[in-house]
Write a protein that holds these residues in place. Structure first.
Motif, mmCIF file in Angstrom:
data_model
loop_
_atom_site.group_PDB
_atom_site.id
_atom_site.type_symbol
_atom_site.label_atom_id
_atom_site.label_comp_id
_atom_site.label_asym_id
_atom_site.label_seq_id
_atom_site.Cartn_x
_atom_site.Cartn_y
_atom_site.Cartn_z
ATOM 1 N N ASP A 160 0.838 -1.215 0.000
ATOM 2 C CA ASP A 160 0.000 0.000 0.000
ATOM 3 C C ASP A 160 0.864 1.252 0.000
ATOM 4 O O ASP A 160 0.534 2.259 -0.579
ATOM 5 C CB ASP A 160 -0.899 -0.006 1.257
ATOM 6 C CG ASP A 160 -1.779 -1.273 1.257
ATOM 7 O OD1 ASP A 160 -2.025 -1.834 2.329
ATOM 8 O OD2 ASP A 160 -2.116 -1.721 0.129
ATOM 9 N N SER A 161 1.992 1.182 0.731
ATOM 10 C CA SER A 161 2.860 2.373 0.744
ATOM 11 C C SER A 161 4.310 1.892 0.636
ATOM 12 O O SER A 161 4.613 0.730 0.927
ATOM 13 C CB SER A 161 2.680 3.110 2.075
ATOM 14 O OG SER A 161 3.116 2.237 3.125
ATOM 15 N N LEU A 162 5.181 2.767 0.182
ATOM 16 C CA LEU A 162 6.602 2.415 0.030
ATOM 17 C C LEU A 162 7.440 3.372 0.870
ATOM 18 O O LEU A 162 7.198 4.574 0.862
ATOM 19 C CB LEU A 162 7.009 2.508 -1.454
ATOM 20 C CG LEU A 162 6.316 1.525 -2.412
ATOM 21 C CD1 LEU A 162 6.802 1.763 -3.844
ATOM 22 C CD2 LEU A 162 6.550 0.089 -1.992
ATOM 23 N N PRO A 163 8.434 2.919 1.618
ATOM 24 C CA PRO A 163 8.750 1.492 1.752
ATOM 25 C C PRO A 163 7.692 0.795 2.609
ATOM 26 O O PRO A 163 7.097 1.425 3.489
ATOM 27 C CB PRO A 163 10.108 1.504 2.474
ATOM 28 C CG PRO A 163 10.086 2.744 3.300
ATOM 29 C CD PRO A 163 9.298 3.756 2.495
ATOM 30 N N PRO A 164 7.462 -0.504 2.376
ATOM 31 C CA PRO A 164 6.496 -1.258 3.171
ATOM 32 C C PRO A 164 6.947 -1.280 4.636
ATOM 33 O O PRO A 164 8.144 -1.294 4.925
ATOM 34 C CB PRO A 164 6.519 -2.654 2.550
ATOM 35 C CG PRO A 164 7.750 -2.734 1.725
ATOM 36 C CD PRO A 164 8.145 -1.349 1.379
#
Ligand code: APR
Length: 273
Positions: A160-164
């Motif tokens: 969903d977002s980086l970094p995980p």
């Protein structure tokens, strides 16, 4: 096709006898084991590093410098031909275990092999059915938290977002594969060292014996009195330490060795050179 010479046949008998006499047999597996699954090795003929040069030890430092950029670049460039990781990715994505992997599973199931310490990240031992194994360089199908070392399968993970971020501790998540310059997770390294210290026989399957700390494990075992059996078509830096050398591709040698173990050393029917 491997030629079963008198010398090789005798060495197979000796190796089988040695394994039968041993109480704790450990296999140290390297990239050569997966060559017959279509995955290039790193060194030697057809090796990725032979072709592209050894990577620097900076990969891990680059990841830590900007994990978000690392992950974004990974998703951006996942299919970038001409890059060693791309060539390896394509080969590993298509790879299936070969008779060498399956022979090791049979040896484990029949009590001839107690543990596998693999340097390979291709997951083929698990697919083939190995149970008692340690992945000293990680596994490309898993993710690992840098802070709490929690591992989870990459399949089904939602980036969903980086970094995980780790759902357990909020730490940064990276691929489980150990990067160049990255320390081996402490608990894995300790467990691998314990295997080297407790085995009385170590099989060296398809490894050039050039990358530490994995390459040190056979020496530790030898110095503590274990016997070493090498399975490799070529000579390596570990060959001089070995008690028995079975020269040939592991996908053919391991099934022959399994046959000798199962049949008490009787030669293969009609298969002698
Ligand atoms: N069967 C058995 N051995 C083989 C075969 C085969 N069919 N084909 C090649 N080999 C041998 C080569 O002769 C060589 O000795 O396998 C070995 C492969 O050596 P490397 O490519 O150096 O692989 P490995 O020893 O596993 O490298 C260790 O280096 O780059 C890092 O992380 C990477 O885990 C890897 C580590």
């Amino acid at each position: 096709m491997l030629k079963l010479t008198e010398e090789l046949s005798d060495s197979l008998d000796q190796a089988a006898a040695l394994i039968r006499l041993s109480k704790h047999v450990v296999a140290l597996a390297g990239a050569g084991l997966s060559v017959e699954s279509g995955i290039p090795p790193f060194r030697g003929p057809g090796g990725l590093w032979t072709k592209y040069g050894e990577p620097t030890n900076l990969s891990y430092k680059e990841f830590l410098r900007d994990p978000q950029e690392w992950w974004e670049a990974r998703f951006r460039n996942e299919d970038r031909p001409g890059d060693p990781t791309y060539e390896l990715k394509v080969a590993v994505d298509q790879a299936k275990p070969n008779p060498g992997h399956y022979a090791m599973v049979e040896m484990e199931q029949q009590g001839f092999l107690q543990y596998v310490v693999t340097q390979n990240v291709d997951n083929l031992h698990r697919v083939a059915g190995s149970q008692n194994m340690l992945e000293i360089h990680g596994n490309r199908t898993w993710l690992r938290c840098l802070d709490c070392a929690d591992r989870q399968p990459r399949d089904g993970y939602h980036f969903d977002s980086l970094p995980p971020r780790c759902t357990k501790c909020g730490g940064i998540i990276k691929m489980d594969t150990v990067m160049f310059g990255e320390p081996i997770p402490a608990e894995v390294l300790l467990a691998c060292r314990q295997q080297a210290e407790t085995c009385d026989c170590m099989l060296l399957v398809g490894t050039s014996g050039t990358v530490n700390p994995a390459a040190r494990l056979p020496i530790v075992a030898k110095e503590l009195g274990a016997t070493l059996i090498e399975i490799n078509p070529d000579e390596t830096s570990l060959t001089p330490w070995c008690d028995i050398v079975l020269n040939g591709p592991s996908g053919e040698i391991l099934p022959l060795l399994l046959n000798r173990l199962q049949n008490g050393g009787d030669a293969e029917p009609g298969n002698r050179a």
